[in-house]
Design an enzyme around this catalytic site. Structure first.
Site, PDB file in Angstrom:
ATOM      1  N   LYS A  25       0.773  -0.821  -0.032  1.00 51.85           N
ATOM      2  CA  LYS A  25      -0.399  -0.190   0.289  1.00 51.85           C
ATOM      3  C   LYS A  25       0.892   1.676  -0.177  1.00 51.85           C
ATOM      4  CE  LYS A  25      -4.054  -1.915   2.915  1.00 51.85           C
ATOM      5  NZ  LYS A  25      -5.238  -1.805   3.600  1.00 51.85           N
TER       6      LYS A  25
ATOM      7  N   LYS B 157     -15.125  -2.456   2.173  1.00 50.06           N
ATOM      8  CA  LYS B 157     -14.313  -2.446   1.653  1.00 50.06           C
ATOM      9  C   LYS B 157     -12.232  -1.771   2.013  1.00 50.06           C
ATOM     10  CE  LYS B 157     -15.180  -5.651  -1.572  1.00 50.06           C
ATOM     11  NZ  LYS B 157     -16.709  -6.012  -0.947  1.00 50.06           N
ATOM     12  N   ASP B 158     -11.440  -1.532   1.765  1.00 47.77           N
ATOM     13  CA  ASP B 158     -10.595  -0.531   2.452  1.00 47.77           C
ATOM     14  C   ASP B 158     -10.364   0.567   2.063  1.00 47.77           C
ATOM     15  OD1 ASP B 158      -9.409  -3.668   2.432  1.00 47.77           O
ATOM     16  OD2 ASP B 158      -7.822  -2.506   3.702  1.00 47.77           O
ATOM     17  N   ARG B 159      -9.887   0.752   2.569  1.00 41.37           N
ATOM     18  CA  ARG B 159      -9.690   2.433   2.448  1.00 41.37           C
ATOM     19  C   ARG B 159      -8.243   2.489   1.480  1.00 41.37           C
ATOM     20  NH1 ARG B 159      -6.877   6.559   2.973  1.00 41.37           N
ATOM     21  NH2 ARG B 159      -6.481   5.815   5.208  1.00 41.37           N
ATOM     22  N   GLN B 160      -7.511   2.395   1.492  1.00 41.39           N
ATOM     23  CA  GLN B 160      -6.169   2.894   1.803  1.00 41.39           C
ATOM     24  C   GLN B 160      -6.512   1.637   0.656  1.00 41.39           C
ATOM     25  OE1 GLN B 160      -3.094   2.627   4.335  1.00 41.39           O
ATOM     26  NE2 GLN B 160      -1.711   3.160   2.562  1.00 41.39           N
TER      27      GLN B 160
END
Length: 352
Positions: A22, A80-83
């Site tokens: 990420k 869902k993931d933000r990053q």
């Protein structure tokens, strides 16, 4: 709380090196898999949306504002993931209304890729899986050792821990859940209540799974276990015959662990003893979950990794592609391979 306290021991041995995940959103891509044929007509407008560095709830609020409807009129299958760079479905309830102009919701962080009408709204948990494309950069590990480890994971799966994302920074959600449980009270805000109940329940499951990873039984059925297929919510007890079922060896069938709630565990023998022992370490938390109306459910202990492939675009980059069942965490696959470090800080662990 540390990652080891929140999750548990690795099953595959020590990590083979370090890498960054990420560094940019494109390094963590998620595509929701939804096996629902859309009719093309109806009062629900389904949207296939791409999000960059934007969480699901904020995307829902933006879409609702642009459509001129209350946020309760928008639905999604899962968070869902933000990053990350993610693509997932939303549905808008628009009875008797034309398709709205959603361009006001769009910018560099959100794009509506497709719109389709359907007769029903999108239900939570309706997606069957998530497809992942991960790029691990600043890789410091031997390629041959990585290839061997990844082949092992492809054959054996990994412990199906809830990832650290579930627990908040430093396990803050678990601390909060324990405090509310000690007071025998629930937060009034629905989203806070849901987050803390989920964190407390997931923490207990991870404690049980950690014990079975430690004794080597996480991937092996034993008499008294409750077994389930990968994509099924139902389960059945394991006797001697069930423990020899060939579907265990091909990762279709798995032992399960408890998702604590109201009612006693139907497990037997040594499995029941271990589950009772784990629950006895956190009696207030177990009672809190039951009193909040959570039902006793089961979750598979072993996570099969669908379609796992990998290659090295550069010597210091490892790209992974795989599919996981809904509700499972890509980061628990990665932690069986390398230690993750934060971009620009190669000596401290990254928390996602």
């Amino acid at each position: 709380m540390t990652e080891l306290e929140l999750l548990g021991p690795r099953a595959s041995g020590e990590p083979l090196g370090t890498a960054v995940l990420k560094a940019v959103a494109e390094d963590f891509q998620v595509d929701e898999v939804l096996d629902i044929p859309l009719s093309g007509q109806g009062e629900h407008l389904w949207l296939w949306v791409e999000k960059r560095d934007l969480n699901t709830e904020e995307a829902a609020r933006r879409l609702a504002r642009a459509a001129g409807v209350p946020v309760r009129s928008i639905s999604y299958a899962g968070l869902k993931d933000r990053q990350a760079l993610t693509r997932q479905w939303f549905s808008l309830h628009l009875p008797g209304k034309a398709d709205p102009d959603l361009s006001r919701a769009e910018d560099a962080s959100l794009r509506v890729l497709k719109q389709v009408r359907h007769l029903r709204k999108l239900q939570r948990g309706a997606h069957s899986a998530n497809g992942f494309t991960l790029r691990l950069t600043a890789l410091a590990a031997d390629h041959q050792a990585l290839d061997t480890r990844l082949e092992q994971l492809k054959q054996n799966g990994v412990p199906n821990y809830f990832g650290t994302q579930r627990f908040g920074h430093g396990g803050g959600n678990v601390h909060d859940a324990l405090e509310w449980a000690a007071r025998k009270a629930l937060p009034e805000q629905r989203n806070v209540r849901s987050r803390l109940l989920s964190a407390g329940r997931s923490f207990l499951f991870n404690q049980l799974l950690a014990a079975r990873v430690a004794d080597g039984s996480w991937a092996r059925a034993q008499v008294g276990d409750l077994l389930a297929f990968t994509d099924s919510r139902s389960f059945f007890p394991a006797g001697e015959a069930e423990c020899a079922d060939p579907r265990l060896a091909i990762l279709d069938l798995h032992p399960t662990g408890p998702m604590w709630g109201e009612g006693a565990s139907p497990a037997g023998a040594a499995t029941a003893q271990l589950e009772n022992a784990v629950g006895a370490r956190q009696p207030a938390l177990c009672q809190w979950l039951a009193q909040a109306g959570m039902d006793h459910e089961r979750r598979i202990l072993r996570l099969p990794i669908g379609g796992l492939t990998w290659h090295y675009p550069e010597p210091d980059i490892l790209q992974l592609e795989f599919v996981l069942p809904a509700g499972c965490f890509a980061t628990v696959v990665v932690r069986e391979v390398v230690d993750l470090v934060s971009a620009g800080q190669t000596d401290s662990p990254c928390v996602f």
